[in-house]
Write a protein that holds these residues in place. Structure first.
Motif, PDB file in Angstrom:
ATOM      1  N   ARG A 105       0.786  -1.231   0.000  1.00 62.11           N
ATOM      2  CA  ARG A 105       0.000   0.000   0.000  1.00 62.11           C
ATOM      3  C   ARG A 105       0.824   1.291   0.000  1.00 62.11           C
ATOM      4  NH1 ARG A 105      -3.598  -1.823   4.814  1.00 62.11           N
ATOM      5  NH2 ARG A 105      -1.993  -0.543   5.729  1.00 62.11           N
ATOM      6  N   ILE A 106       2.118   1.256  -0.281  1.00 65.29           N
ATOM      7  CA  ILE A 106       2.870   2.504  -0.356  1.00 65.29           C
ATOM      8  C   ILE A 106       3.351   2.809  -1.773  1.00 65.29           C
ATOM      9  CG2 ILE A 106       3.641   2.323   2.029  1.00 65.29           C
ATOM     10  CD1 ILE A 106       6.437   1.674   0.899  1.00 65.29           C
ATOM     11  N   HIS A 107       3.273   1.837  -2.660  1.00 69.17           N
ATOM     12  CA  HIS A 107       3.738   2.024  -4.023  1.00 69.17           C
ATOM     13  C   HIS A 107       2.564   2.347  -4.934  1.00 69.17           C
ATOM     14  CE1 HIS A 107       7.717   0.640  -2.972  1.00 69.17           C
ATOM     15  NE2 HIS A 107       7.149  -0.334  -2.283  1.00 69.17           N
ATOM     16  N   PRO A 108       2.767   3.242  -5.901  1.00 69.16           N
ATOM     17  CA  PRO A 108       1.675   3.550  -6.828  1.00 69.16           C
ATOM     18  C   PRO A 108       1.359   2.349  -7.715  1.00 69.16           C
ATOM     19  CG  PRO A 108       3.684   4.670  -7.483  1.00 69.16           C
ATOM     20  CD  PRO A 108       3.964   4.013  -6.173  1.00 69.16           C
ATOM     21  N   VAL A 109       0.141   2.300  -8.178  1.00 70.51           N
ATOM     22  CA  VAL A 109      -0.310   1.199  -9.024  1.00 70.51           C
ATOM     23  C   VAL A 109       0.201   1.419 -10.443  1.00 70.51           C
ATOM     24  CG1 VAL A 109      -2.326   0.020  -9.946  1.00 70.51           C
ATOM     25  CG2 VAL A 109      -2.357   0.891  -7.608  1.00 70.51           C
TER      26      VAL A 109
END
Length: 87
Positions: free
Chosen positions: A4-8
């Motif tokens: 949940r910290i990296h962009p998709v």
């Protein structure tokens, strides 16, 4: 990687308006516009002004510098270029 910290990262079409070319690649960029790609699927599209299809460095259409004119200008400004005493 932490969750949940990296962009998709998703498939996105980048469309070069100058060259009329389009590239399908992965990106984190978002767009409200969509386009149907060659495989029949719909992808977000981002319009760009310059890409490798239209940039002079990649297309080989670079400007040729007038080196002879620059050398003549240098010689006019600073002399003939001969060492001192040989004029």
């Amino acid at each position: 990687m932490k969750s949940r910290i990296h962009p998709v990262s998703r498939p996105v079409v980048f469309r070069d308006r100058a060259a009329g070319a389009a590239f399908l690649t992965r990106s984190t960029a978002e767009s409200g516009q969509r386009v149907v790609w060659e495989d029949g699927r719909s992808y977000p599209v981002i319009d760009v002004e310059t890409s490798s299809a239209s940039h002079p460095f990649y297309t080989g259409a670079r400007q040729v510098l007038d080196t002879a004119g620059r050398i003549e200008q240098f010689n006019r400004r600073y002399g003939s270029g001969a060492p001192a005493g040989e004029k």
